[in-house]
Motif scaffolding. Structure first.
Motif, PDB file in Angstrom:
ATOM      1  N   ASN A   5     -39.315  -6.073  11.910  1.00  0.00           N
ATOM      2  CA  ASN A   5     -38.254  -6.566  11.024  1.00  0.00           C
ATOM      3  C   ASN A   5     -37.660  -5.457  10.174  1.00  0.00           C
TER       4      ASN A   5
ATOM      5  N   GLN B 253     -36.127  -2.795  13.203  1.00  0.00           N
ATOM      6  CA  GLN B 253     -35.205  -3.486  14.109  1.00  0.00           C
ATOM      7  C   GLN B 253     -34.875  -2.643  15.344  1.00  0.00           C
TER       8      GLN B 253
ATOM      9  N   THR C  38     -26.583 -14.307  25.545  1.00  0.00           N
ATOM     10  CA  THR C  38     -27.275 -14.622  24.300  1.00  0.00           C
ATOM     11  C   THR C  38     -27.215 -16.106  23.983  1.00  0.00           C
TER      12      THR C  38
ATOM     13  N   GLN D 217     -34.594  -9.559  19.565  1.00  0.00           N
ATOM     14  CA  GLN D 217     -33.548  -8.762  18.917  1.00  0.00           C
ATOM     15  C   GLN D 217     -32.580  -8.192  19.934  1.00  0.00           C
TER      16      GLN D 217
ATOM     17  N   ASP E 245     -31.613 -14.229  16.210  1.00  0.00           N
ATOM     18  CA  ASP E 245     -32.166 -14.121  14.868  1.00  0.00           C
ATOM     19  C   ASP E 245     -33.247 -15.177  14.712  1.00  0.00           C
TER      20      ASP E 245
ATOM     21  N   GLY F 219     -35.942 -17.408  13.194  1.00  0.00           N
ATOM     22  CA  GLY F 219     -36.222 -17.879  11.845  1.00  0.00           C
ATOM     23  C   GLY F 219     -37.687 -17.763  11.500  1.00  0.00           C
TER      24      GLY F 219
ATOM     25  N   GLN G 129     -40.864 -17.017  14.096  1.00  0.00           N
ATOM     26  CA  GLN G 129     -41.685 -15.825  13.930  1.00  0.00           C
ATOM     27  C   GLN G 129     -43.141 -16.196  13.648  1.00  0.00           C
TER      28      GLN G 129
END
Length: 432
Positions: free
Chosen positions: A104, A107, A126, A331, A336, A338, A342
């Motif tokens: 995080n 990245q 994506t 990534q 993204d 949340g 995670q």
């Protein structure tokens, strides 16, 4: 048991240096006088790994039965077992959160704020990947199936150490409960363990040769160009592994036992170099047992429980890598994740790292399970192949170092004094 001379760290380091030079001068297609050096290296390295793997089952089984039978009752084993599990859960959790923070923060899946998926050749859209993102953690429960194998001999032949360990624990505990009537059985397993340690010593003398073959083969296959597109991810994972292995674990050792981490590292140098070169915690187990008992002075009663179990369920480096790899792939797709997603990655990285085979590249299977559970395309796994071998070697060294560090910490909690005089304590059980 007579002490077995440790493998020389200088000899292994020299083998590593020569292997890098040889690997850079070779490719898998290189031919010398019609012969393929890469094939020869592959054969020699394979024979060395086979020699290590053939020791694992009889060594682990005899070590566990010998050590646990000497306890006599289940009270000591229960206390040691609970402490062992607590240590493994704590160290693994810290490792995964280090990965979570590193990915995080750095990245690696983004370049200039844009996902690197296109530049790395990821084909899936994506939006399509985002729609399929889901959480199904059923695979983690498959671990329970390995606890009790249908056939102990089949489990041994297939390298299912978790079931084998459970059976050995029960078998050794039953012998201990028989009292004096089981003296013959205890003697048999004590001597069996002594024989296996002697054979292990013979095999370990070949370590420099095996290291040269395995590392030279790896360098010849990957070269240095393979790291270009994944350099940031590679550096992030290596940095996280080094933080855990060279900072967190040494601090935990010093804080809980007062042992100088530098002394501990010097004692384990042959173990870590062997783990790094073979990328196998199971294959390194014979040497780990030797250096923890003969070098650190941990009793066989403790090491025979903690180390075989650790080689199967304590995979700090593997859990760290799995978490980092999955987050990197997400990534790269521009997803993204949340807090809930995670958190799921953290839990599944811990769960799937338990019982992962202690052999090269086994963690790729676990990563596949996590990606499938999250609904991420499996094509992302292909990205990892270019750098997986060297990362596998590094995380294996962290796995093994965590096992050995845990053995010293748990020995101190059990009233032993490792590194007090460099010799095994008086109450060492069968392995002394």
């Amino acid at each position: 048991m007579s002490a077995m001379a440790p493998v020389s760290p200088r000899a292994i380091l020299a083998s590593l240096a020569l292997a890098v030079v040889a690997g850079l001068a070779l490719t898998p297609e290189t031919r010398w006088l019609g012969l393929a050096p890469h094939a020869a290296l592959e054969t020699i390295g394979g024979l060395f790994l086979d020699a290590l793997f053939v020791l694992v089952v009889p060594l682990v089984f005899s070590a566990l039965v010998s050590g646990i039978a000497g306890i006599g009752t289940g009270d000591g084993l229960g206390r040691l077992g609970l402490r062992t599990v607590a240590y493994y859960l704590a160290s693994g959790t810290v490792a995964v959160f280090i990965a979570l923070g590193a990915v995080n923060l750095v990245q690696p899946g983004l370049s200039g704020g844009a996902p690197v998926g296109d530049s790395l050749g990821l084909d899936a859209e994506t939006a399509q990947v985002g729609q399929s993102l889901r959480a199904e953690g059923d695979e983690a429960w498959s671990l329970l199936d390995r606890l009790i194998p249908e056939n102990i001999f089949a489990a041994a032949s297939e390298g299912q150490l978790l079931g084998l360990i459970v059976f050995a624990l029960v078998f050794g505990l039953a012998i201990g409960r028989l009292g004096e009537g089981a003296a013959t059985l205890r003697t048999f397993w004590d001597e069996s363990f002594a024989v296996m340690m002697r054979v292990t010593g013979w095999v370990l003398r070949l370590t420099p040769i095996g290291v040269f073959a395995l590392v030279a083969m790896t360098v010849a296959e990957t070269g240095v160009e393979a790291f270009a597109s994944l350099a940031v991810f590679f550096a992030t994972v290596v940095g996280a592994l080094l933080l855990h292995g060279l900072v967190v674990l040494p601090l935990a050792l010093w804080w809980t036992t007062g042992v100088d981490p530098r002394r501990h590292l010097r004692n384990l140098a042959p173990v870590l170099l062997t783990a790094f070169s073979t990328a196998s915690s199971s294959g390194t187990l014979p040497l780990t047992l030797n250096r923890v008992e003969q070098g650190a002075g941990v009793s066989n009663r403790t090491s025979s429980v903690v180390l075989p179990l650790g080689a199967t369920v304590n995979m700090d480096g593997t859990a760290l890598y799995e978490c980092a790899a999955v987050l990197f792939i997400a990534q790269a797709y521009g997803l993204d994740l949340g807090l809930a997603e995670q958190a799921l990655v953290v839990v599944m990285a811990l769960a799937t790292s338990i019982g992962v085979a202690g052999v090269p590249a086994a963690s790729l299977v676990a990563i596949t399970l996590i990606l499938t559970s999250l609904g991420l395309p499996l094509e992302g796994v292909g990205l990892l192949l270019a750098v997986d071998r060297l990362l596998d070697m590094t995380r294996t060294a962290v796995n093994v170092f965590s096992d050995a560090t845990g053995a010293v910490i748990l020995a101190r909690w059990e009233g032993e004094r490792p590194y007090s005089d460099g010799k095994a304590p008086a109450e060492t059980g069968a392995g002394a």
